[in-house]
Design an enzyme around this catalytic site. Structure first.
Site, short mmCIF file in Angstrom:
data_model
loop_
_atom_site.label_atom_id
_atom_site.label_comp_id
_atom_site.label_asym_id
_atom_site.label_seq_id
_atom_site.Cartn_x
_atom_site.Cartn_y
_atom_site.Cartn_z
N GLU A 115 0.82 -1.21 0.00
CA GLU A 115 0.00 0.00 0.00
C GLU A 115 0.86 1.26 0.00
OE1 GLU A 115 -3.03 0.07 -0.60
OE2 GLU A 115 -3.93 -1.82 0.02
N ASP A 165 -4.37 -9.94 -8.23
CA ASP A 165 -4.69 -9.08 -9.38
C ASP A 165 -3.50 -8.32 -9.96
OD1 ASP A 165 -4.58 -7.70 -6.99
OD2 ASP A 165 -6.38 -6.50 -7.35
N GLU A 186 -18.32 -6.49 -2.75
CA GLU A 186 -16.93 -6.93 -2.68
C GLU A 186 -16.76 -8.36 -3.19
OE1 GLU A 186 -12.87 -5.88 -1.41
OE2 GLU A 186 -14.65 -4.95 -2.26
N GLU A 233 -12.04 -0.18 -10.09
CA GLU A 233 -11.65 -1.14 -11.13
C GLU A 233 -12.60 -1.19 -12.32
OE1 GLU A 233 -9.17 -1.88 -7.74
OE2 GLU A 233 -11.36 -1.69 -7.88
#
Length: 629
Positions: A211, A356, A460, A479
């Protein structure tokens, strides 16, 4: 006299209408369409003769959803007879000869595009201005309480908060390049000065390496590159007395993240570091594939900007370590690995959370750095994904069977492990566009858009077998918007402008609160949580604005750009394809050729831009499968 004028007017109108019909129908076949309707017309009448287009849809094997395929066929046009109300020929064609999907999505007026661009801009500033007013210098805005949020110091185990928030003005740094995208050079300069004057990483904060890398390191590097770009794509935005302070901050942060790569047997980094003290003594030895394998873009750019190979080397070593642990049978990777033993703790292979951006950065690293090995890994991974994760009919836009879907499988045998997909997987159509696989991108995107239409958000996790959410919250993720934007850039099809408008209006209706935009706690009842994550401004608003801003400097510049996994803008620049150090992996052959053109606009035939990207019969099939009808 009045009667004569009326007669002349009617005659002229009839001639014009017949000419319009000739233009529409006469030119139609020359566009390359395979129309399911034959046209016969003369000066007195028009007849539409419906043909069977041969498209049939079987029952849905992967969702167990049964329905009558006759419901999916386009309705036969009714004939005009003497009792029918008077209609113009064009009105008859557009309202009766085209189904609801074609009528809704076939065009998007310029005025509406301008309106949507304004809405996206206002959305960004409502969130940004309230962050600056109520939250800065804290990391995030609580948009319901109108106050700032920082690390949860009273509960260090609250990793949902502490992995992301490091007490370093996260939202401001994450949003820097968005200010430039919106053309606000004055506020961009003010924000840069605030970061230089107020941000320090000498903090007793334990953050997730992934992050901190994508949000903070990426934000600083992107802003520095755009600020110092001699080609001035956003105009002359030079900041007086700027002395590479953002780059120095990025370097300082990266040095503080390096301890994560030490004392690990595999070279795969620890998931968390304390910015002042290094790896915590109680740190776990497990990390996810995406977290450990998605550092190469930011670390690689930093290395090439400052001429120090260390950062790219450790990031590349981690990628290779993960790659070498893939299954010999399927070529797939798992989602959680032990960094000391190299054993897979999580054996699920999918495209969502935990995996991902690993795939994303294999391709984007190749595009940026030109290392052939990156593309070889991506190509092999993509082939394994298509072989073992993809279910449904072979072709997206033709044939029989279920719509394509990518499921979660066991990495060792390819067997389905569960029946849910998560919202992070919605990034994958955008990656497929970059890889040139636009047809598969169109189908997967349509599936996620159908889920959005049903709930006004993306849960989610969504259970495709039960047609219901498994995990109900939506934290304003970008996304689906990202993939929508990239598909529009590739096809220029107005369908994707409609998708963007639907998303924009849903966000405005369902998530806007007193001081910003709030996470949806429950996508069905629309209850909210008091949190606005930084990626809402850095990605969601940015992609929405760019979708409707055809004349943005980013689109008009002669240079090519790519977006990091956090949506930060990075130019595809020759200097990133050159190294000032010897190759650390001598077995590889360097590739100094220009990257492949990442704009796939020409991969879709011109005529496809005038029709639905996915045939309406297949759109209707997908809508059925998510419970829309």
């Amino acid at each position: 006299m009045q009667w004569r004028s009326i007669v002349v007017g009617l005659v002229v109108l009839r001639v014009l209408l017949n000419c319009a019909v000739w233009l529409v129908f006469g030119l139609g076949p020359s566009w390359g369409f395979d129309f399911p309707i034959k046209f016969t017309f003369n000066l007195h009448k028009i007849e539409l003769l419906k043909e069977d287009d041969g498209a049939t849809v079987k029952t849905n094997a992967w969702s167990q959803h049964m329905y009558d395929s006759r419901d999916l066929q386009a309705k036969t046009c009714s004939k005009i007879n003497g009792n029918s109300p008077n209609k113009s020929y064009l009105s008859f064609f557009f309202q009766e000869g085209r189904d609801e999907y074609e009528r809704k999505y076939s065009s998007f007026p310029d005025a509406l595009k301008v309106k949507m661009r304004g809405m996206a801009r206002d959305m960004f500033y409502f969130g940004y201005d309230n962050y600056m007013k109520f939250a800065f210098p804290e990391d995030e805005l609580n948009p319901i309480a109108c106050e700032g949020r920082g690390p949860d110091v009273l509960n260090p185990s609250n990793i949902n908060i502490n992995d992301v928030l490091g007490n370093y003005s996260l939202t401001l740094i994450d949003a820097l390049d968005t200010l430039l995208i919106l053309g606000n050079v004055t506020e961009f300069h003010r924000a840069v000065k605030l970061v230089i004057d107020t941000v320090s990483f000498d903090k007793d904060s334990t953050v997730q390496v992934f992050e901190a890398n994508i949000r903070i390191l990426g934000g600083l590097i992107s802003a520095h590159i755009l600020l110092t770009d001699p080609r001035h794509p956003f105009g002359d935005i030079a900041l007086k007395d700027y002395d590479n302070e953002l780059l120095h901050l990025a370097h300082d942060l990266a040095v503080r993240l390096l301890p994560a790569f030490e004392n690990t047997s595999t070279g795969i980094p620890y998931p968390r570091v304390n910015l002042k003290k290094g790896v915590p003594p109680d740190s776990i030895n497990e990390t996810c594939t995406a977290g450990a394998g998605s550092l190469l873009v930011e670390f690689g750019i930093l290395s090439r900007l400052i001429g120090d190979s260390t950062f790219e080397w450790v990031a590349r070593r981690a990628v290779k370590a993960l790659w070498n642990l893939r299954s010999n049978e399927t070529g797939l990777l798992g989602n959680v690995v032990n960094i000391q033993t190299g054993q897979w703790v999580g054996k699920q292979s999918g495209l969502g959370a935990g995996m991902d951006s690993f795939y994303e950065y294999l391709l984007k690293s190749y595009i940026l750095f030109g290392e052939k090995e990156d593309y070889r890994m991506f190509s092999a991974a993509y082939e394994s994904i298509q072989s073992h994760l993809r279910r449904g009919r072979e072709a997206c836009n033709e044939g029989e069977g279920d719509p394509p879907l990518y499921v979660n499988v066991n990495m060792f045998n390819g067997q389905i492990m569960n029946t849910w997909i998560d919202s992070l997987q919605a990034f994958f159509p955008g990656l497929q566009v970059l890889n040139g696989d636009v047809e598969n991108a169109i189908c997967l995107h349509a599936f996620y858009y159908a889920i959005w239409k049903r709930f006004g958000a993306l849960p989610e996790r969504y259970n495709w077998q039960l047609q219901a959410p498994d995990v109900l919250f939506y934290p304003l993720r970008p996304e689906l918007v990202e993939s929508t934007y990239l598909l529009y850039q590739a096809t220029k099809n107005p369908f994707y402008l409609h998708v963007g408008m639907d998303i924009l209006e849903s966000l405005e209706k369902n998530t806007k609160v007193r001081c910003g935009y709030a996470t949806l706690h429950h996508v069905v009842d629309k209850s909210k949580e008091d949190r606005m994550e930084s990626f809402f401004l850095s990605e969601t608003c940015k992609y929405l604005y760019l979708l409707f801003d055809e004349d943005n400097p980013l689109h008009k510049s002669e240079n090519k750009y790519i977006f990091t996994t956090e949506g930060h803008v990075v130019p595809i620049d020759q200097r990133f394809r050159e190294k000032s150090w010897e190759d650390q992996f001598p077995c590889e052959e360097p590739n100094n050729e220009p990257p492949a053109n990442i704009s796939n606009c020409e991969r879709i035939p011109e005529e496809r831009r005038y029709g639905l990207p996915l045939k309406s019969i297949y759109m209707r099939q997908i809508d059925h499968m998510v419970g829309l009808s």
